[in-house]
Design an enzyme around this catalytic site. Structure first.
Site, PDB file in Angstrom:
ATOM      1  CB  SER A   5      -0.926   0.007   1.223  1.00 57.42           C
ATOM      2  OG  SER A   5      -0.176  -0.173   2.415  1.00 57.42           O
ATOM      3  CG  HIS A  64      -2.972  -1.222  -2.746  1.00 55.62           C
ATOM      4  ND1 HIS A  64      -3.390   0.056  -2.436  1.00 55.62           N
ATOM      5  CD2 HIS A  64      -3.031  -1.931  -1.588  1.00 55.62           C
ATOM      6  CE1 HIS A  64      -3.672   0.118  -1.152  1.00 55.62           C
ATOM      7  NE2 HIS A  64      -3.462  -1.077  -0.617  1.00 55.62           N
ATOM      8  CD  GLU A 112      -4.284   2.852  -4.946  1.00 53.51           C
ATOM      9  OE1 GLU A 112      -4.551   4.057  -4.840  1.00 53.51           O
ATOM     10  OE2 GLU A 112      -3.484   2.258  -4.182  1.00 53.51           O
TER      11      GLU A 112
END
Length: 292
Positions: free
Chosen positions: A120, A141, A153
């Site tokens: 992250s 992510h 992501e």
């Protein structure tokens, strides 16, 4: 098609098990790796409980639930990743720990379509530097809880190839996720915006400006947020919050990313939030996620 039929997942914690569940629900075969047996047992129990709950609520038939569970295997040996089409790593937010795993995966899986990190906050290029094939290293992510949250992501590093990028996007779509693409900077999109907000709330609490309850109620009732910032920090995990804040501060040297002292005190005391039973709030043992 993503070209991913069998997925390797490194890490059987809350995130790794959630990634495995979502992949199995999408029809993929999954192998979850942990070096120790206890987290594997927790992962299996957590997945069985989640699938059982879905069956009891009519979201899956008994046969669908059984088939889904049968698509997942647990192992203590990375050698059992032989033949997987791609890997998602979901271990602690530590660049050296991740890099060490990627070095092993790179040597073990020369034909894997991608080696992805669920980090992250850690730059993907830093992880890719541990490999001989940085072109197939990418960030994917996921958000917690993975089976519920639709966003991923996708983070392209300097050396990530077009083919790897396309495969990661197709993989996310196969899992029913909505991919957003971001540059390879610590925090990516969501945490770049979210972390300063959460750290500000922690500083407000630390300074005695307001109680945890009033800070959270203020944001829920005043801004329509489903969860207040301190509740959210507890849910994410205060150890994870601290690691993300450190990573962002290291990259950008902006004080709004720096973890406040109280966050470090809670973490070193073992108060990680919901998963440990205590953070900014206390949680009954029955509510502590078994796989966290």
């Amino acid at each position: 098609m993503s070209g991913i039929e069998t997925l390797g997942v490194v890490g059987g914690g809350f995130m790794g098990t959630g990634i495995a569940e979502s992949a199995a629900r999408a029809g993929l075969s999954v192998v979850i790796y942990e070096p120790e047996q206890a987290p594997l047992d927790r992962s299996q129990a957590s997945l069985e409980k989640s699938i059982g709950r879905a069956v009891s609520r009519g979201k899956l038939s008994d046969q669908e639930g059984s088939d889904m569970l049968n698509r997942v295997a647990w192992t203590r040996s990375l050698d059992d990743f032989d033949g997987v089409d791609g890997v998602v790593e979901a271990i602690i937010e530590d660049a050296k720990a991740k890099g060490s795993i990627f070095k092993k995966l790179d040597a073990l899986l020369p034909d894997a379509t991608f080696l992805a990190s669920n980090t992250s906050s850690i730059p993907i290029a830093e992880i890719a530097a541990w490999t001989q094939r940085p072109d197939r290293v990418i960030g994917i992510h996921f958000f917690s809880p993975v089976p519920v949250m639709s966003l991923v992501e996708i983070v392209r590093a300097i050396d990530t190839s077009d083919e790897t990028l396309a495969a990661a996007g197709a993989f996310a779509a196969t899992m029913g996720k909505h991919p957003v693409h971001t540059a390879d900077r610590a925090g990516f999109i969501v945490n770049m915006l979210l972390v300063p907000y959460l750290m500000s709330a922690i500083r407000m609490y630390e300074d005695g400006f307001a109680t945890a309850e009033d800070i959270d109620e203020g944001m829920k009732r005043g801004c329509g947020h489903p969860m207040g910032p301190l509740q959210l920090a507890d849910f994410i995990g205060l150890d994870v919050m601290y690691a993300i804040g450190e990573s962002l501060y290291e990259e950008f040297k902006r004080p709004d990313f720096a973890p406040p002292p109280i966050l470090k005190r809670l973490v070193v005391s073992g108060h990680f939030g919901r998963k440990s039973g205590r953070g900014f709030y206390e949680y009954p043992p029955a509510k502590v996620p078994a796989a966290a």
